[in-house]
Design a protein around this motif. Structure first.
Motif, PDB file in Angstrom:
ATOM      1  N   ASP A 139       0.813  -1.212   0.000  1.00  0.00           N
ATOM      2  CA  ASP A 139       0.000   0.000   0.000  1.00  0.00           C
ATOM      3  C   ASP A 139       0.848   1.264   0.000  1.00  0.00           C
ATOM      4  O   ASP A 139       0.419   2.305  -0.466  1.00  0.00           O
ATOM      5  N   ASP A 140       2.045   1.164   0.553  1.00  0.00           N
ATOM      6  CA  ASP A 140       2.921   2.326   0.628  1.00  0.00           C
ATOM      7  C   ASP A 140       4.010   2.283  -0.426  1.00  0.00           C
ATOM      8  O   ASP A 140       4.910   3.103  -0.412  1.00  0.00           O
ATOM      9  N   ASP A 141       3.956   1.330  -1.313  1.00  0.00           N
ATOM     10  CA  ASP A 141       5.011   1.137  -2.301  1.00  0.00           C
ATOM     11  C   ASP A 141       5.104   2.341  -3.221  1.00  0.00           C
ATOM     12  O   ASP A 141       4.220   2.595  -4.025  1.00  0.00           O
ATOM     13  N   PRO A 142       6.192   3.105  -3.117  1.00  0.00           N
ATOM     14  CA  PRO A 142       6.334   4.293  -3.950  1.00  0.00           C
ATOM     15  C   PRO A 142       6.548   3.952  -5.422  1.00  0.00           C
ATOM     16  O   PRO A 142       6.445   4.814  -6.273  1.00  0.00           O
ATOM     17  N   GLU A 143       6.848   2.688  -5.725  1.00  0.00           N
ATOM     18  CA  GLU A 143       7.025   2.283  -7.109  1.00  0.00           C
ATOM     19  C   GLU A 143       5.713   1.850  -7.756  1.00  0.00           C
ATOM     20  O   GLU A 143       5.663   1.621  -8.949  1.00  0.00           O
ATOM     21  N   ALA A 144       4.660   1.717  -6.952  1.00  0.00           N
ATOM     22  CA  ALA A 144       3.377   1.276  -7.473  1.00  0.00           C
ATOM     23  C   ALA A 144       2.827   2.303  -8.458  1.00  0.00           C
ATOM     24  O   ALA A 144       2.923   3.499  -8.239  1.00  0.00           O
ATOM     25  N   VAL A 145       2.265   1.806  -9.537  1.00  0.00           N
ATOM     26  CA  VAL A 145       1.675   2.664 -10.559  1.00  0.00           C
ATOM     27  C   VAL A 145       0.165   2.468 -10.499  1.00  0.00           C
ATOM     28  O   VAL A 145      -0.307   1.333 -10.523  1.00  0.00           O
ATOM     29  N   PRO A 146      -0.594   3.542 -10.410  1.00  0.00           N
ATOM     30  CA  PRO A 146      -2.048   3.402 -10.290  1.00  0.00           C
ATOM     31  C   PRO A 146      -2.676   2.849 -11.566  1.00  0.00           C
ATOM     32  O   PRO A 146      -2.222   3.127 -12.672  1.00  0.00           O
ATOM     33  N   ALA A 147      -3.709   2.056 -11.388  1.00  0.00           N
ATOM     34  CA  ALA A 147      -4.486   1.583 -12.537  1.00  0.00           C
ATOM     35  C   ALA A 147      -5.407   2.720 -12.966  1.00  0.00           C
ATOM     36  O   ALA A 147      -5.835   3.529 -12.149  1.00  0.00           O
ATOM     37  N   GLY A 148      -5.666   2.805 -14.241  1.00  0.00           N
ATOM     38  CA  GLY A 148      -6.569   3.827 -14.750  1.00  0.00           C
ATOM     39  C   GLY A 148      -5.839   5.039 -15.283  1.00  0.00           C
ATOM     40  O   GLY A 148      -4.613   5.076 -15.357  1.00  0.00           O
ATOM     41  N   PRO A 149      -6.617   6.055 -15.656  1.00  0.00           N
ATOM     42  CA  PRO A 149      -6.044   7.249 -16.293  1.00  0.00           C
ATOM     43  C   PRO A 149      -5.156   8.052 -15.353  1.00  0.00           C
ATOM     44  O   PRO A 149      -5.376   8.091 -14.151  1.00  0.00           O
ATOM     45  N   ILE A 150      -4.160   8.690 -15.952  1.00  0.00           N
ATOM     46  CA  ILE A 150      -3.262   9.550 -15.194  1.00  0.00           C
ATOM     47  C   ILE A 150      -2.817  10.682 -16.121  1.00  0.00           C
ATOM     48  O   ILE A 150      -2.725  10.507 -17.329  1.00  0.00           O
ATOM     49  N   GLY A 151      -2.585  11.827 -15.538  1.00  0.00           N
ATOM     50  CA  GLY A 151      -2.094  12.954 -16.319  1.00  0.00           C
ATOM     51  C   GLY A 151      -3.144  14.036 -16.501  1.00  0.00           C
ATOM     52  O   GLY A 151      -4.111  14.120 -15.751  1.00  0.00           O
ATOM     53  N   ASP A 152      -2.952  14.842 -17.527  1.00  0.00           N
ATOM     54  CA  ASP A 152      -3.773  16.016 -17.801  1.00  0.00           C
ATOM     55  C   ASP A 152      -4.965  15.645 -18.686  1.00  0.00           C
ATOM     56  O   ASP A 152      -4.853  15.594 -19.901  1.00  0.00           O
ATOM     57  N   ALA A 153      -6.111  15.403 -18.068  1.00  0.00           N
ATOM     58  CA  ALA A 153      -7.306  15.006 -18.818  1.00  0.00           C
ATOM     59  C   ALA A 153      -7.871  16.150 -19.662  1.00  0.00           C
ATOM     60  O   ALA A 153      -8.672  15.924 -20.566  1.00  0.00           O
ATOM     61  N   SER A 154      -7.444  17.378 -19.401  1.00  0.00           N
ATOM     62  CA  SER A 154      -7.926  18.516 -20.197  1.00  0.00           C
ATOM     63  C   SER A 154      -6.977  18.836 -21.353  1.00  0.00           C
ATOM     64  O   SER A 154      -7.104  19.879 -21.992  1.00  0.00           O
ATOM     65  N   ILE A 155      -6.079  17.928 -21.648  1.00  0.00           N
ATOM     66  CA  ILE A 155      -5.046  18.132 -22.656  1.00  0.00           C
ATOM     67  C   ILE A 155      -5.595  18.490 -24.041  1.00  0.00           C
ATOM     68  O   ILE A 155      -4.974  19.232 -24.788  1.00  0.00           O
ATOM     69  N   LEU A 156      -6.798  18.015 -24.362  1.00  0.00           N
ATOM     70  CA  LEU A 156      -7.390  18.260 -25.679  1.00  0.00           C
ATOM     71  C   LEU A 156      -8.662  19.099 -25.613  1.00  0.00           C
ATOM     72  O   LEU A 156      -9.336  19.286 -26.624  1.00  0.00           O
ATOM     73  N   LEU A 161     -12.074  18.114 -27.593  1.00  0.00           N
ATOM     74  CA  LEU A 161     -12.376  16.864 -26.886  1.00  0.00           C
ATOM     75  C   LEU A 161     -12.340  17.134 -25.389  1.00  0.00           C
ATOM     76  O   LEU A 161     -11.284  17.377 -24.817  1.00  0.00           O
ATOM     77  N   SER A 162     -13.504  17.080 -24.764  1.00  0.00           N
ATOM     78  CA  SER A 162     -13.615  17.416 -23.337  1.00  0.00           C
ATOM     79  C   SER A 162     -12.925  16.371 -22.459  1.00  0.00           C
ATOM     80  O   SER A 162     -12.639  15.259 -22.891  1.00  0.00           O
ATOM     81  N   GLU A 163     -12.699  16.774 -21.205  1.00  0.00           N
ATOM     82  CA  GLU A 163     -12.114  15.850 -20.223  1.00  0.00           C
ATOM     83  C   GLU A 163     -12.952  14.582 -20.109  1.00  0.00           C
ATOM     84  O   GLU A 163     -12.403  13.477 -20.118  1.00  0.00           O
ATOM     85  N   GLN A 164     -14.267  14.748 -19.958  1.00  0.00           N
ATOM     86  CA  GLN A 164     -15.152  13.593 -19.796  1.00  0.00           C
ATOM     87  C   GLN A 164     -15.068  12.666 -20.999  1.00  0.00           C
ATOM     88  O   GLN A 164     -15.015  11.447 -20.847  1.00  0.00           O
ATOM     89  N   ALA A 165     -15.041  13.223 -22.188  1.00  0.00           N
ATOM     90  CA  ALA A 165     -14.957  12.399 -23.395  1.00  0.00           C
ATOM     91  C   ALA A 165     -13.628  11.655 -23.445  1.00  0.00           C
ATOM     92  O   ALA A 165     -13.588  10.463 -23.779  1.00  0.00           O
ATOM     93  N   LEU A 166     -12.533  12.324 -23.095  1.00  0.00           N
ATOM     94  CA  LEU A 166     -11.223  11.673 -23.107  1.00  0.00           C
ATOM     95  C   LEU A 166     -11.164  10.547 -22.089  1.00  0.00           C
ATOM     96  O   LEU A 166     -10.639   9.467 -22.367  1.00  0.00           O
ATOM     97  N   LEU A 167     -11.709  10.782 -20.904  1.00  0.00           N
ATOM     98  CA  LEU A 167     -11.681   9.766 -19.845  1.00  0.00           C
ATOM     99  C   LEU A 167     -12.492   8.521 -20.185  1.00  0.00           C
ATOM    100  O   LEU A 167     -12.238   7.455 -19.628  1.00  0.00           O
ATOM    101  N   THR A 168     -13.447   8.632 -21.103  1.00  0.00           N
ATOM    102  CA  THR A 168     -14.262   7.463 -21.457  1.00  0.00           C
ATOM    103  C   THR A 168     -13.683   6.658 -22.611  1.00  0.00           C
ATOM    104  O   THR A 168     -14.143   5.550 -22.867  1.00  0.00           O
ATOM    105  N   LEU A 169     -12.672   7.188 -23.295  1.00  0.00           N
ATOM    106  CA  LEU A 169     -12.089   6.475 -24.435  1.00  0.00           C
ATOM    107  C   LEU A 169     -11.282   5.283 -23.960  1.00  0.00           C
ATOM    108  O   LEU A 169     -10.513   5.373 -23.022  1.00  0.00           O
TER     109      LEU A 169
END
Length: 191
Positions: A139-156, A161-169
């Motif tokens: 649980d405290d593993d600093p090397e663990a990578v989260p499952a799911g989206p990461i980063g700037d969802a408003s990039i487009l 392309l809205s944040e919500q639309a990008l997150l559903t792709l």
């Protein structure tokens, strides 16, 4: 199977080109590749996908720092191209943290007293636990990578392309992104 493409915005719309990532070893290499494709320091998007697993978008606007979005960080972490996008900053880690953790783990066990040490889990009589210190469990593993989206969802978002639309792709994201940008025809020519 991987696919990578560059989309460079011009006065006349978007120009697309497929790209080889064989010589790209770090985000800085990818950023340089995008800047080389830029017309008058306008926006360039680098799209990378691993079929049915994950996709990533890197946006480079002139000399600004690149913006990154990855659809599934855990899946991307298992990919050499995904690792390029998953920077320490994106993952919320201190730069070089992995090296420090490896060095600390190497020091563990030098005195052989881990079995009695409360920081370590139970082990053999000789202290060989084969486990990390209790303070660095999963649980405290600093090397663990989260499952799911990461980063700037408003990039487009400002490109259509809205944040919500990008997150559903999930799959075939490139087609939907290109459609939102009005670049579907030029992108199809390199696909």
């Amino acid at each position: 199977m991987y696919f990578a493409a560059l989309l460079a915005r011009t006065e006349d719309g978007w120009e697309a080109s497929d790209t080889e990532l064989d010589d790209v070893e770090a985000l800085s290499d990818l950023t340089d590749l995008a800047r080389d494709a830029s017309v008058d320091e306008d926006t360039v998007l680098v799209y990378i996908e691993q079929e049915d697993a994950w996709f990533g978008v890197v946006r480079v606007d002139g000399e600004e720092d690149p913006r990154i979005y990855v659809s599934d960080a855990a899946a991307a972490a298992r990919s050499s191209y995904g690792e390029i996008l998953l920077t320490d900053e994106l993952l919320g880690r201190e730069p070089g943290a992995e090296d420090e953790i490896a060095a600390l783990e190497e020091l563990v066990g030098l005195d052989g007293d881990e079995a009695e040490d409360p920081e370590f889990g139970p082990g053999d009589e000789d202290g060989a636990t084969g486990r990390r210190p209790a303070a660095v469990e999963a649980d405290d593993d600093p090397e663990a990578v989260p499952a799911g989206p990461i980063g700037d969802a408003s990039i487009l978002a400002d490109l259509g392309l809205s944040e919500q639309a990008l997150l559903t792709l999930r799959t075939d994201a490139l087609a939907e992104i290109a459609d939102a940008l009005g670049a579907d025809e030029v992108l199809e020519s390199v696909r």
